[in-house]
Write a protein that holds these residues in place. Structure first.
Motif, mmCIF file in Angstrom:
data_model
loop_
_atom_site.group_PDB
_atom_site.id
_atom_site.type_symbol
_atom_site.label_atom_id
_atom_site.label_comp_id
_atom_site.label_asym_id
_atom_site.label_seq_id
_atom_site.Cartn_x
_atom_site.Cartn_y
_atom_site.Cartn_z
ATOM 1 N N GLU A 8 0.877 -1.177 0.000
ATOM 2 C CA GLU A 8 0.000 0.000 0.000
ATOM 3 C C GLU A 8 0.905 1.214 0.000
ATOM 4 O O GLU A 8 1.995 1.181 0.584
ATOM 5 C CB GLU A 8 -0.882 0.050 1.252
ATOM 6 N N GLN A 9 0.474 2.299 -0.627
ATOM 7 C CA GLN A 9 1.282 3.512 -0.602
ATOM 8 C C GLN A 9 0.409 4.743 -0.563
ATOM 9 O O GLN A 9 -0.778 4.696 -0.884
ATOM 10 C CB GLN A 9 2.244 3.564 -1.777
ATOM 11 N N LEU A 10 1.043 5.830 -0.141
ATOM 12 C CA LEU A 10 0.366 7.098 0.050
ATOM 13 C C LEU A 10 1.332 8.214 -0.286
ATOM 14 O O LEU A 10 2.500 8.156 0.095
ATOM 15 C CB LEU A 10 -0.071 7.214 1.530
ATOM 16 N N GLU A 11 0.854 9.220 -1.026
ATOM 17 C CA GLU A 11 1.646 10.420 -1.259
ATOM 18 C C GLU A 11 1.062 11.546 -0.430
ATOM 19 O O GLU A 11 -0.162 11.663 -0.289
ATOM 20 C CB GLU A 11 1.637 10.804 -2.748
ATOM 21 N N LEU A 12 1.952 12.358 0.138
ATOM 22 C CA LEU A 12 1.546 13.439 1.033
ATOM 23 C C LEU A 12 2.300 14.713 0.692
ATOM 24 O O LEU A 12 3.430 14.663 0.213
ATOM 25 C CB LEU A 12 1.881 13.062 2.491
ATOM 26 N N ALA A 13 1.679 15.838 0.975
ATOM 27 C CA ALA A 13 2.387 17.105 0.900
ATOM 28 C C ALA A 13 3.446 17.117 1.998
ATOM 29 O O ALA A 13 3.212 16.627 3.101
ATOM 30 C CB ALA A 13 1.416 18.266 1.086
ATOM 31 N N ALA A 14 4.602 17.656 1.708
ATOM 32 C CA ALA A 14 5.709 17.690 2.672
ATOM 33 C C ALA A 14 5.503 18.842 3.651
ATOM 34 O O ALA A 14 6.183 19.865 3.613
ATOM 35 C CB ALA A 14 7.046 17.811 1.950
ATOM 36 N N VAL A 15 4.535 18.655 4.541
ATOM 37 C CA VAL A 15 4.208 19.617 5.591
ATOM 38 C C VAL A 15 4.127 18.859 6.912
ATOM 39 O O VAL A 15 4.083 17.629 6.938
ATOM 40 C CB VAL A 15 2.870 20.357 5.310
ATOM 41 N N LEU A 16 4.098 19.594 8.012
ATOM 42 C CA LEU A 16 4.135 18.970 9.339
ATOM 43 C C LEU A 16 3.017 17.965 9.570
ATOM 44 O O LEU A 16 3.213 16.963 10.254
ATOM 45 C CB LEU A 16 4.108 20.058 10.418
ATOM 46 N N THR A 17 1.831 18.198 9.012
ATOM 47 C CA THR A 17 0.711 17.270 9.225
ATOM 48 C C THR A 17 0.913 15.933 8.524
ATOM 49 O O THR A 17 0.175 14.982 8.792
ATOM 50 C CB THR A 17 -0.614 17.904 8.771
ATOM 51 N N ALA A 18 1.906 15.822 7.655
ATOM 52 C CA ALA A 18 2.184 14.553 6.984
ATOM 53 C C ALA A 18 2.545 13.457 7.986
ATOM 54 O O ALA A 18 2.260 12.284 7.748
ATOM 55 C CB ALA A 18 3.308 14.724 5.967
ATOM 56 N N VAL A 19 3.148 13.831 9.099
ATOM 57 C CA VAL A 19 3.545 12.825 10.100
ATOM 58 C C VAL A 19 2.304 12.125 10.662
ATOM 59 O O VAL A 19 2.221 10.899 10.678
ATOM 60 C CB VAL A 19 4.396 13.451 11.223
ATOM 61 N N GLY A 20 1.322 12.887 11.099
ATOM 62 C CA GLY A 20 0.105 12.292 11.639
ATOM 63 C C GLY A 20 -0.663 11.492 10.603
ATOM 64 O O GLY A 20 -1.177 10.406 10.894
ATOM 65 N N CYS A 21 -0.723 12.008 9.374
ATOM 66 C CA CYS A 21 -1.411 11.286 8.298
ATOM 67 C C CYS A 21 -0.712 9.965 7.998
ATOM 68 O O CYS A 21 -1.372 8.938 7.783
ATOM 69 C CB CYS A 21 -1.475 12.141 7.039
ATOM 70 N N SER A 22 0.610 9.964 7.983
ATOM 71 C CA SER A 22 1.345 8.730 7.699
ATOM 72 C C SER A 22 1.153 7.715 8.828
ATOM 73 O O SER A 22 1.058 6.511 8.571
ATOM 74 C CB SER A 22 2.827 9.016 7.469
ATOM 75 N N LEU A 72 5.627 23.685 -2.729
ATOM 76 C CA LEU A 72 5.419 22.474 -1.935
ATOM 77 C C LEU A 72 5.863 21.213 -2.678
ATOM 78 O O LEU A 72 5.552 21.032 -3.857
ATOM 79 C CB LEU A 72 3.938 22.363 -1.585
ATOM 80 N N ASN A 73 6.600 20.367 -1.989
ATOM 81 C CA ASN A 73 7.041 19.079 -2.524
ATOM 82 C C ASN A 73 6.153 17.974 -1.986
ATOM 83 O O ASN A 73 5.447 18.146 -0.994
ATOM 84 C CB ASN A 73 8.490 18.807 -2.103
ATOM 85 N N LEU A 74 6.234 16.817 -2.621
ATOM 86 C CA LEU A 74 5.536 15.628 -2.151
ATOM 87 C C LEU A 74 6.534 14.674 -1.523
ATOM 88 O O LEU A 74 7.711 14.653 -1.885
ATOM 89 C CB LEU A 74 4.827 14.916 -3.299
ATOM 90 N N ILE A 75 6.038 13.877 -0.589
ATOM 91 C CA ILE A 75 6.791 12.749 -0.063
ATOM 92 C C ILE A 75 5.894 11.525 -0.213
ATOM 93 O O ILE A 75 4.680 11.650 -0.366
ATOM 94 C CB ILE A 75 7.219 12.936 1.417
ATOM 95 N N GLY A 76 6.483 10.360 -0.178
ATOM 96 C CA GLY A 76 5.715 9.136 -0.315
ATOM 97 C C GLY A 76 6.002 8.169 0.814
ATOM 98 O O GLY A 76 7.118 8.124 1.327
ATOM 99 N N VAL A 77 4.972 7.418 1.183
ATOM 100 C CA VAL A 77 5.109 6.372 2.195
ATOM 101 C C VAL A 77 4.571 5.094 1.558
ATOM 102 O O VAL A 77 3.472 5.091 0.993
ATOM 103 C CB VAL A 77 4.297 6.693 3.468
ATOM 104 N N ARG A 78 5.354 4.031 1.641
ATOM 105 C CA ARG A 78 4.911 2.742 1.110
ATOM 106 C C ARG A 78 5.171 1.662 2.136
ATOM 107 O O ARG A 78 6.232 1.627 2.765
ATOM 108 C CB ARG A 78 5.643 2.413 -0.191
ATOM 109 N N LEU A 79 4.198 0.778 2.306
ATOM 110 C CA LEU A 79 4.331 -0.393 3.168
ATOM 111 C C LEU A 79 4.377 -1.626 2.284
ATOM 112 O O LEU A 79 3.552 -1.772 1.381
ATOM 113 C CB LEU A 79 3.137 -0.530 4.107
ATOM 114 N N LEU A 80 5.330 -2.491 2.557
ATOM 115 C CA LEU A 80 5.447 -3.757 1.848
ATOM 116 C C LEU A 80 5.262 -4.886 2.848
ATOM 117 O O LEU A 80 5.929 -4.910 3.884
ATOM 118 C CB LEU A 80 6.826 -3.885 1.194
ATOM 119 N N GLY A 81 4.373 -5.787 2.552
ATOM 120 C CA GLY A 81 4.162 -6.965 3.396
ATOM 121 C C GLY A 81 4.918 -8.143 2.825
ATOM 122 O O GLY A 81 4.580 -8.632 1.746
ATOM 123 N N LEU A 82 5.949 -8.569 3.524
ATOM 124 C CA LEU A 82 6.722 -9.735 3.116
ATOM 125 C C LEU A 82 6.255 -10.937 3.926
ATOM 126 O O LEU A 82 5.344 -10.835 4.748
ATOM 127 C CB LEU A 82 8.219 -9.478 3.320
#
Length: 150
Positions: A8-22, A72-82
């Motif tokens: 699963e993955q998610l892209e977020l704006a690189a702002v302080l609220t990205a931490v809570g969203c991630s 504003l830049n984007l950052i991405g979070v991805r989870l991989l289930g092995l």
């Protein structure tokens, strides 16, 4: 690394609220996958990695102005289930390799990668276009009666 069973993955704006969203994204995904035993460590890891990405590439003022938001830049979070672990990946546009810092005991910041190193079985980074991906692997052992699934 073997191919993931699921991701699963998610892209977020690189702002302080990205931490809570991630953190919400990671917790929700791990509950869905039946990987609840690793949630606490995963939340710590994603918090530290996303915080570092926002600091390196984002807007860190609590009330940004329009000029700041225009860049504003984007950052991405991805989870991989092995099979027996999960991998958390965070990407950003900063190409610099992350380095574990020696933080004083009293320091208010600077211990993020040290904490990641402490809870992860392994971690690292790799170049991406543009920027880099920082990743951490956490072993998972399902609780009795639980299975690791999508």
């Amino acid at each position: 690394m073997p191919p993931p069973r699921f991701s699963e993955q998610l892209e977020l704006a690189a702002v302080l609220t990205a931490v809570g969203c991630s953190r919400m994204f990671v917790e929700t995904t791990l509950v869905k996958w039946g990987a609840t035993p690793v949630i606490d460590d995963a939340l710590l890891v994603v918090s530290e990695l996303v915080t570092n990405s926002v600091k390196a590439t984002g807007v860190t003022t609590p009330d940004p102005n329009w000029a700041q938001l225009g860049k504003l830049n984007l950052i991405g979070v991805r989870l991989l289930g092995l099979e027996r672990s999960i991998v958390i990946e965070v990407w950003d546009i900063d190409p610099r390799t992350p380095v574990v810092q020696d933080a004083d005991f009293d320091a208010e910041s600077g211990r993020g990668l040290f904490l990641v190193e402490t809870v992860a079985s392994r971690w690292g980074s790799r170049p991406a276009e543009p920027g880099k991906v920082v990743w951490a692997e956490l072993p998972i052992q399902p609780s009795p009666g639980e299975s690791f699934h999508e």
